[in-house]
Every structure is written in structure tokens, then in C-alpha cells.
Design an enzyme around this catalytic site. Structure first.
Site, mmCIF file in Angstrom:
data_model
loop_
_atom_site.group_PDB
_atom_site.id
_atom_site.type_symbol
_atom_site.label_atom_id
_atom_site.label_comp_id
_atom_site.label_asym_id
_atom_site.label_seq_id
_atom_site.Cartn_x
_atom_site.Cartn_y
_atom_site.Cartn_z
ATOM 1 N N LYS A 191 -129.769 1.829 45.830
ATOM 2 C CA LYS A 191 -131.047 2.843 44.935
ATOM 3 C C LYS A 191 -131.241 2.190 43.772
ATOM 4 O O LYS A 191 -133.123 1.813 43.391
ATOM 5 C CB LYS A 191 -130.452 3.893 44.927
ATOM 6 N N GLN B 222 -125.808 12.191 43.858
ATOM 7 C CA GLN B 222 -125.360 11.857 44.630
ATOM 8 C C GLN B 222 -123.714 12.456 45.563
ATOM 9 O O GLN B 222 -123.413 12.581 44.541
ATOM 10 C CB GLN B 222 -124.995 10.048 44.615
ATOM 11 N N ASP C 115 -134.627 14.721 45.533
ATOM 12 C CA ASP C 115 -134.408 14.295 46.781
ATOM 13 C C ASP C 115 -134.890 15.651 48.066
ATOM 14 O O ASP C 115 -134.477 15.449 48.705
ATOM 15 C CB ASP C 115 -132.662 14.515 46.416
HETATM 16 N N1 L34 Z 1 -127.972 13.235 46.983
HETATM 17 N N2 L34 Z 1 -126.885 12.647 48.239
HETATM 18 C C1 L34 Z 1 -128.102 12.774 47.919
HETATM 19 N N3 L34 Z 1 -129.043 11.703 49.003
HETATM 20 C C2 L34 Z 1 -128.944 11.147 49.721
HETATM 21 O O1 L34 Z 1 -130.365 10.886 49.879
HETATM 22 C C3 L34 Z 1 -127.765 10.866 49.840
HETATM 23 N N4 L34 Z 1 -127.978 10.183 50.985
HETATM 24 C C4 L34 Z 1 -126.646 10.723 52.175
HETATM 25 C C5 L34 Z 1 -125.185 10.798 51.359
HETATM 26 N N5 L34 Z 1 -125.209 11.113 50.369
HETATM 27 C C6 L34 Z 1 -126.854 11.539 50.002
HETATM 28 C C7 L34 Z 1 -127.952 9.346 51.653
HETATM 29 O O2 L34 Z 1 -128.893 8.500 50.594
HETATM 30 C C8 L34 Z 1 -126.655 9.262 53.264
HETATM 31 N N6 L34 Z 1 -127.225 8.019 52.469
HETATM 32 C C9 L34 Z 1 -127.821 7.130 52.770
HETATM 33 C C10 L34 Z 1 -128.621 6.526 51.791
HETATM 34 C C11 L34 Z 1 -128.776 4.668 52.278
HETATM 35 C C12 L34 Z 1 -127.501 4.689 53.281
HETATM 36 C C13 L34 Z 1 -127.338 5.219 54.472
HETATM 37 C C14 L34 Z 1 -126.934 6.396 54.027
HETATM 38 C C15 L34 Z 1 -128.106 2.963 53.439
HETATM 39 O O3 L34 Z 1 -128.432 2.017 52.282
HETATM 40 N N7 L34 Z 1 -127.532 2.706 55.141
HETATM 41 C C16 L34 Z 1 -127.598 1.053 55.510
HETATM 42 C C17 L34 Z 1 -126.403 0.330 55.274
HETATM 43 C C18 L34 Z 1 -125.825 0.460 53.838
HETATM 44 C C19 L34 Z 1 -124.864 0.149 53.815
HETATM 45 O O4 L34 Z 1 -124.421 -1.351 53.709
HETATM 46 O O5 L34 Z 1 -123.024 0.544 54.339
HETATM 47 C C20 L34 Z 1 -128.460 0.797 56.956
HETATM 48 O O6 L34 Z 1 -128.866 -0.494 57.008
HETATM 49 O O7 L34 Z 1 -127.883 1.919 57.259
#
Ligand code: L34
Length: 293
Positions: A52, A96, A119
Site C-alpha cells: 500500500k 490494517q 477502507d
Molecule cells: N483494514 N485490513 C484493512 N483493509 C484491507 O483492505 C485489508 N485487506 C485484507 C486484510 N486486512 C485488511 C487487505 O489489504 C486483505 N488485503 C490484501 C491486500 C493486498 C493483497 C492481498 C490482500 C495483495 O497485494 N496480494 C497480492 C500478493 C501479495 C503477496 O505478495 O503476498 C496478490 O497478488 O494477491
């Protein structure tokens, strides 16, 4: 079968946002500013928050990361939220999740000024989203709808089945998919851990959104030929052959399900990057005071 490339779409959207930020700066207006609070050292959370912050840099936002140890008291966290609520330079901020057990997530969410709740988790934003009023739409559901839109996937009159009833994904995405809009206008069914005839229902789905957080839960025999599959799961499953020691695994048994469907999102590279984009978009809206004055 067509792969829905969330990473590519997210990169494209970031470029669009960067362009708009450049214009804002050229007009001498205030740079959008996102603050992120992270508590403790959950591996997933640290990674997502790092993404982020980096994404803010990429689009030209200002960002502030505030870290606390897991033993912070609820009172101390609420005090920090109060500071950010009052900080005029901060357009939007998030805490988060998950939080340590001794802190009430609901109390924390409700302490955030809904006008800075990028959010979209505050009950005012959840409620306004559900009745179709301008609001900060929760990031993962917004990201899913954006993917359906950018791939021009028909949703009107389709049967959309959501597996999972969480406040941050299942409930809001179901509510958005039933709205009189595109994407939307779908007939929506929500399934969850107490659903009796799950397979019978998932087999009817034209669009299936798996958001239950159980690795490879959705098997090929639960999916109709030609269905659109959206995989929201991102569970870290131990993996000896990976450098990190784990493999990010979705809720869909991708290998066996993919050949059956018309479109499918991969994990990683599907919904995850879009979640971050939606957060950036909400922050841009907050900076412009486009939703609330
Ligand atoms: N307050 N908490 C708050 N806001 C959110 O919007 C979230 N979320 C969820 C968990 N807790 C939160 C996220 O940000 C899930 N989440 C989230 C954000 C980004 C990714 C996955 C979950 C993401 O970038 N995933 C990548 C891979 C990341 C890695 O390298 O591990 C993907 O390609 O899926």
C-alpha cells in the site's frame, strides 16, 4: 478460459491515478495523503501494508505508516485514531486488520471519522453503499466489480453466488452485485459455513465469488461449465520449495477449476492488487472531497 489479470489492470489504474495526481499537483492543489496504522507483526499484514505504501509512492500520494507493537492498548490505538481524525493534512486512513484479540475491531472501525474511512468499513459507509448512496466502497468488493467491468463481463440477470459472509468482502460484494447498476443487476445467493446444500447452489452459479478463506475449497465438481470465478482467498500455506516457506493460496482449486470456466482470477495476481487500487481511488476521492465535504 480467460485469465483475469488483476495485476495488469491494477497497473493500468495506477497509471490513471498517477496522471490525475500530476494534474492536481500542477494546479497547485494539495497532494492526496493516506495514513496506514499497523499493529503487531502479522506477516500478511506487513506485506499488504508495504504494498500500500509503495503504491502511494507510485501514484504520487503522500503516505504515512504508523506501526505499533501487538501489546498496544485499545485506548492508545483509539488516541492515535483521534489524532488522524483531526489531522487536516491526512485525507484518509486505515487500520490494517486483523488486530490483536484484546482490541475490539468494531470499536476501532467506528472510531474512524467516516469521511476519512477510505477502507469503507464504517457503518455509515457500509449503510450508504448498501442503499446506493455516494460512499467509500470497501476496497476488495470495489476491486472485484472493477475487474468484471474492465473485462466487460455480463452480470445482468446472472446468478451470482458468494461463498463467505464477512463484513469486509462477502456481505458488501453481495450487496453491490444486486444493485441496479453495471456491474450488478445479478440475482445473488450468499452461502456460508452453515449452508446445507452448498454444491447444489454453487453448480447454479454464472458468477462465483469465493471469499471464505479456506485454501482450495472450491473444487471442479462444484462449478458449472462456463462460469466466471473470482477467487478472493489469500491464505499462506506452508511450502518447502518456496523461498519464503509458504505459498499464497486461493479458495479455488485453480488447476482443476480453470479448464471449466470462462474467466478466472489467479492467486496471486488477481483480486489482491485490485484491493490496493480501490484504496488509492478512495483516497483520491477523499482528497478531492468528492464523497463528503
Ligand atoms: N483494514 N485490513 C484493512 N483493509 C484491507 O483492505 C485489508 N485487506 C485484507 C486484510 N486486512 C485488511 C487487505 O489489504 C486483505 N488485503 C490484501 C491486500 C493486498 C493483497 C492481498 C490482500 C495483495 O497485494 N496480494 C497480492 C500478493 C501479495 C503477496 O505478495 O503476498 C496478490 O497478488 O494477491
Amino acid at each position: 478460459m480467460q485469465l483475469i489479470d488483476g495485476k495488469a489492470i491494477a497497473d493500468q489504474i495506477k497509471q490513471e491515478i498517477a496522471q490525475e495526481v500530476a494534474e492536481i499537483k500542477a494546479r497547485g492543489e494539495k497532494t492526496p495523503h493516506l495514513a496506514v496504522i499497523i499493529v503487531g507483526h502479522d506477516g500478511g499484514s506487513e506485506t499488504y501494508v508495504a504494498h500500500k505504501v509503495k503504491s502511494c509512492e507510485q501514484v504520487g500520494f503522500k503516505s504515512t505508516k504508523i506501526c505499533f507493537e501487538a501489546d498496544i492498548t485499545e485506548e492508545q490505538l483509539l488516541a492515535q485514531i483521534d489524532i488522524l481524525n483531526k489531522d487536516e493534512d491526512v485525507d484518509g486512513f486505515i487500520v490494517q486488520l486483523p488486530l490483536p484479540k484484546h482490541i475490539s475491531e468494531q470499536k476501532v472501525i467506528e472510531a474512524i471519522d467516516y469521511r476519512k474511512d477510505v477502507d469503507g468499513f464504517h457503518p455509515i459507509n457500509v449503510g450508504r453503499t448498501s442503499i446506493g448512496l455516494p460512499s467509500f466502497v470497501s476496497a476488495t468488493p470495489a476491486g472485484i466489480l472493477e475487474l468484471l467491468k474492465r473485462y466487460d463481463i455480463d452480470t445482468k440477470g446472472k446468478h451470482c453466488v458468494v461463498i463467505g459472509r464477512s463484513n469486509i468482502v462477502g456481505k458488501p460484494v453481495a450487496s453491490l452485485m444486486m444493485q441496479k447498476a453495471y456491474p450488478g443487476d445479478a440475482t445473488v445467493t450468499i452461502c456460508h459455513s452453515r449452508t446445507a446444500n452448498l454444491k447444489e447452489i454453487t453448480l447454479q452459479a454464472d458468477i462465483l465469488i469465493a471469499a471464505l478463506g479456506s485454501p482450495k475449497f472450491l473444487k471442479a465438481d462444484m462449478v458449472k461449465d462456463g462460469a466466471v470465478i473470482i477467487d478472493v482467498g489469500t491464505t499462506r500455506v506452508p511450502c518447502e520449495t518456496s523461498k519464503t516457506g509458504f505459498k499464497l493460496t486461493g479458495d479455488v482449486d485453480f488447476e482443476n477449476v480453470a479448464p471449466k470456466c470462462s474467466y478466472i482470477t489467479p492467486v496471486p495476481g488477481g483480486v489482491g492488487p485490485m484491493t490496493i487500487c480501490s484504496l488509492l481511488k478512495n483516497t483520491l476521492l477523499a482528497g478531492k472531497k468528492a464523497i463528503y465535504k
